[in-house]
Design a protein around this motif. Structure first.
Motif, PDB file in Angstrom:
ATOM      1  N   PRO A 115      44.954  47.523  51.048  1.00 16.84           N
ATOM      2  CA  PRO A 115      44.811  48.518  49.982  1.00 16.84           C
ATOM      3  C   PRO A 115      46.078  48.777  49.165  1.00 16.84           C
ATOM      4  N   TYR A 116      47.218  48.252  49.619  1.00 12.04           N
ATOM      5  CA  TYR A 116      48.477  48.518  48.930  1.00 12.04           C
ATOM      6  C   TYR A 116      49.301  47.239  48.797  1.00 12.04           C
ATOM      7  N   THR A 117      50.124  47.211  47.749  1.00 11.51           N
ATOM      8  CA  THR A 117      51.126  46.159  47.615  1.00 11.51           C
ATOM      9  C   THR A 117      52.456  46.711  48.113  1.00 11.51           C
ATOM     10  N   ALA A 118      53.301  45.825  48.609  1.00  8.26           N
ATOM     11  CA  ALA A 118      54.621  46.202  49.106  1.00  8.26           C
ATOM     12  C   ALA A 118      55.660  45.362  48.378  1.00  8.26           C
ATOM     13  N   THR A 119      56.632  46.023  47.785  1.00  4.82           N
ATOM     14  CA  THR A 119      57.760  45.343  47.160  1.00  4.82           C
ATOM     15  C   THR A 119      59.000  45.790  47.904  1.00  4.82           C
ATOM     16  N   LEU A 120      59.687  44.836  48.516  1.00  8.09           N
ATOM     17  CA  LEU A 120      60.840  45.131  49.357  1.00  8.09           C
ATOM     18  C   LEU A 120      62.097  44.541  48.748  1.00  8.09           C
ATOM     19  N   LEU A 121      63.138  45.338  48.697  1.00 11.75           N
ATOM     20  CA  LEU A 121      64.462  44.873  48.338  1.00 11.75           C
ATOM     21  C   LEU A 121      65.324  45.107  49.568  1.00 11.75           C
ATOM     22  N   VAL A 122      65.715  44.018  50.217  1.00 15.17           N
ATOM     23  CA  VAL A 122      66.511  44.123  51.438  1.00 15.17           C
ATOM     24  C   VAL A 122      67.729  43.214  51.293  1.00 15.17           C
ATOM     25  N   GLY A 123      68.895  43.829  51.438  1.00 15.53           N
ATOM     26  CA  GLY A 123      70.126  43.060  51.315  1.00 15.53           C
ATOM     27  C   GLY A 123      70.254  42.323  49.998  1.00 15.53           C
ATOM     28  N   GLY A 124      69.715  42.889  48.914  1.00 16.20           N
ATOM     29  CA  GLY A 124      69.798  42.273  47.600  1.00 16.20           C
ATOM     30  C   GLY A 124      68.728  41.229  47.324  1.00 16.20           C
ATOM     31  N   GLU A 125      67.850  40.965  48.286  1.00 19.53           N
ATOM     32  CA  GLU A 125      66.782  39.971  48.119  1.00 19.53           C
ATOM     33  C   GLU A 125      65.442  40.677  47.984  1.00 19.53           C
ATOM     34  N   GLN A 126      64.673  40.322  46.943  1.00 16.10           N
ATOM     35  CA  GLN A 126      63.365  40.940  46.738  1.00 16.10           C
ATOM     36  C   GLN A 126      62.289  40.120  47.433  1.00 16.10           C
ATOM     37  N   ARG A 127      61.365  40.823  48.093  1.00 16.99           N
ATOM     38  CA  ARG A 127      60.236  40.204  48.782  1.00 16.99           C
ATOM     39  C   ARG A 127      58.955  40.929  48.410  1.00 16.99           C
ATOM     40  N   GLN A 128      57.864  40.188  48.378  1.00 18.44           N
ATOM     41  CA  GLN A 128      56.553  40.744  48.057  1.00 18.44           C
ATOM     42  C   GLN A 128      55.670  40.713  49.300  1.00 18.44           C
ATOM     43  N   GLY A 129      54.790  41.694  49.412  1.00 15.93           N
ATOM     44  CA  GLY A 129      53.872  41.734  50.530  1.00 15.93           C
ATOM     45  C   GLY A 129      52.764  42.739  50.306  1.00 15.93           C
ATOM     46  N   CYS A 130      52.113  43.084  51.393  1.00 15.29           N
ATOM     47  CA  CYS A 130      50.975  44.003  51.379  1.00 15.29           C
ATOM     48  C   CYS A 130      51.215  45.110  52.398  1.00 15.29           C
ATOM     49  N   ALA A 131      50.443  46.195  52.273  1.00 15.97           N
ATOM     50  CA  ALA A 131      50.612  47.330  53.182  1.00 15.97           C
ATOM     51  C   ALA A 131      49.275  48.018  53.432  1.00 15.97           C
ATOM     52  N   TRP A 132      49.258  48.796  54.528  1.00 20.11           N
ATOM     53  CA  TRP A 132      48.082  49.576  54.903  1.00 20.11           C
ATOM     54  C   TRP A 132      48.522  50.711  55.813  1.00 20.11           C
ATOM     55  N   THR A 133      47.628  51.665  56.038  1.00 21.91           N
ATOM     56  CA  THR A 133      47.852  52.745  56.988  1.00 21.91           C
ATOM     57  C   THR A 133      46.682  52.749  57.968  1.00 21.91           C
ATOM     58  N   ASP A 134      46.792  53.547  59.017  1.00 21.78           N
ATOM     59  CA  ASP A 134      45.690  53.631  59.983  1.00 21.78           C
ATOM     60  C   ASP A 134      44.432  54.216  59.335  1.00 21.78           C
ATOM     61  N   SER A 135      44.608  55.169  58.421  1.00 22.89           N
ATOM     62  CA  SER A 135      43.440  55.773  57.768  1.00 22.89           C
ATOM     63  C   SER A 135      42.951  54.941  56.581  1.00 22.89           C
ATOM     64  N   GLN A 136      43.757  53.998  56.121  1.00 27.82           N
ATOM     65  CA  GLN A 136      43.395  53.094  55.028  1.00 27.82           C
ATOM     66  C   GLN A 136      43.707  51.664  55.462  1.00 27.82           C
ATOM     67  N   PRO A 137      42.878  51.125  56.366  1.00 23.92           N
ATOM     68  CA  PRO A 137      43.158  49.806  56.938  1.00 23.92           C
ATOM     69  C   PRO A 137      42.822  48.672  55.970  1.00 23.92           C
ATOM     70  N   TYR A 138      43.209  47.482  56.367  1.00 25.21           N
ATOM     71  CA  TYR A 138      42.839  46.302  55.594  1.00 25.21           C
ATOM     72  C   TYR A 138      41.400  45.925  55.918  1.00 25.21           C
ATOM     73  N   ASP A 139      40.786  45.159  55.018  1.00 22.71           N
ATOM     74  CA  ASP A 139      39.419  44.673  55.209  1.00 22.71           C
ATOM     75  C   ASP A 139      39.472  43.228  55.663  1.00 22.71           C
ATOM     76  N   GLU A 140      38.609  42.896  56.597  1.00 17.95           N
ATOM     77  CA  GLU A 140      38.458  41.519  57.038  1.00 17.95           C
ATOM     78  C   GLU A 140      37.021  41.101  56.790  1.00 17.95           C
ATOM     79  N   PRO A 141      36.827  39.843  56.404  1.00 14.62           N
ATOM     80  CA  PRO A 141      35.445  39.385  56.223  1.00 14.62           C
ATOM     81  C   PRO A 141      34.715  39.378  57.565  1.00 14.62           C
ATOM     82  N   GLU A 142      33.415  39.575  57.495  1.00 15.41           N
ATOM     83  CA  GLU A 142      32.614  39.542  58.719  1.00 15.41           C
ATOM     84  C   GLU A 142      32.551  38.125  59.246  1.00 15.41           C
ATOM     85  N   LEU A 143      32.558  38.011  60.566  1.00 17.71           N
ATOM     86  CA  LEU A 143      32.446  36.691  61.192  1.00 17.71           C
ATOM     87  C   LEU A 143      31.007  36.193  61.054  1.00 17.71           C
ATOM     88  N   PRO A 144      30.840  34.887  60.828  1.00 21.91           N
ATOM     89  CA  PRO A 144      29.469  34.355  60.694  1.00 21.91           C
ATOM     90  C   PRO A 144      28.700  34.424  61.977  1.00 21.91           C
TER      91      PRO A 144
END
Length: 144
Positions: A115-144
């Protein structure tokens, strides 16, 4: 302090990049102080290239990489911006500034949708990622 100014301006830049030209604010972005993640919630974050992950809550953050799989724990401060949540601290002497903003996100490695994007600047290096909380978890596709 310069990093905080950068992250304070980041939501406005992201909002400008998302402008549809209609003058409407994209869904999920507010015009006031961001309240999408409660003060007591733990924020989980993950990214690739390079791989990194962690969580932040209760004034502490954990940041892990393949070179440090147990991660490093350090003190952080949280602040709500106009359209996101900032998390800042010092990781082994280097600045750690993480901006969490609403928006569907894919880690590119799994079929999860976060549900969220994460932009991290650590030690002068920018990184991209994703984020979630326990009340706003990520979605996974259903298993067949």
């Amino acid at each position: 302090m310069t990093t905080r100014i950068l992250f304070a301006a980041l939501p406005a830049l992201l909002l400008a990049a998302c402008n549809t030209g209609s003058g409407d604010v994209p869904e999920g972005l507010a015009t006031g102080t961001f309240a999408g993640i409660g003060a007591g919630e733990v924020v989980h974050y993950i990214g690739t290239e390079p791989f990194w992950n962690g969580a932040a809550g209760g004034g502490l953050a954990l940041y892990a990489t393949p070179e440090n799989p147990d991660g490093s724990e350090f003190a952080v401060e949280r602040f709500a911006g106009n359209n996101g949540l900032g998390i800042s601290g010092r990781l082994e002497g280097a600045a750690f500034d993480l901006m969490i903003t609403p928006g569907e996100c894919s880690d590119g490695m799994s079929d999860r949708t976060y549900p969220y994007t994460a932009t991290l600047l650590v030690g002068g290096e920018q990184r991209q990622g994703c984020a979630w909380t326990d009340s706003q978890p990520y979605d996974e596709p259903e298993l067949p």
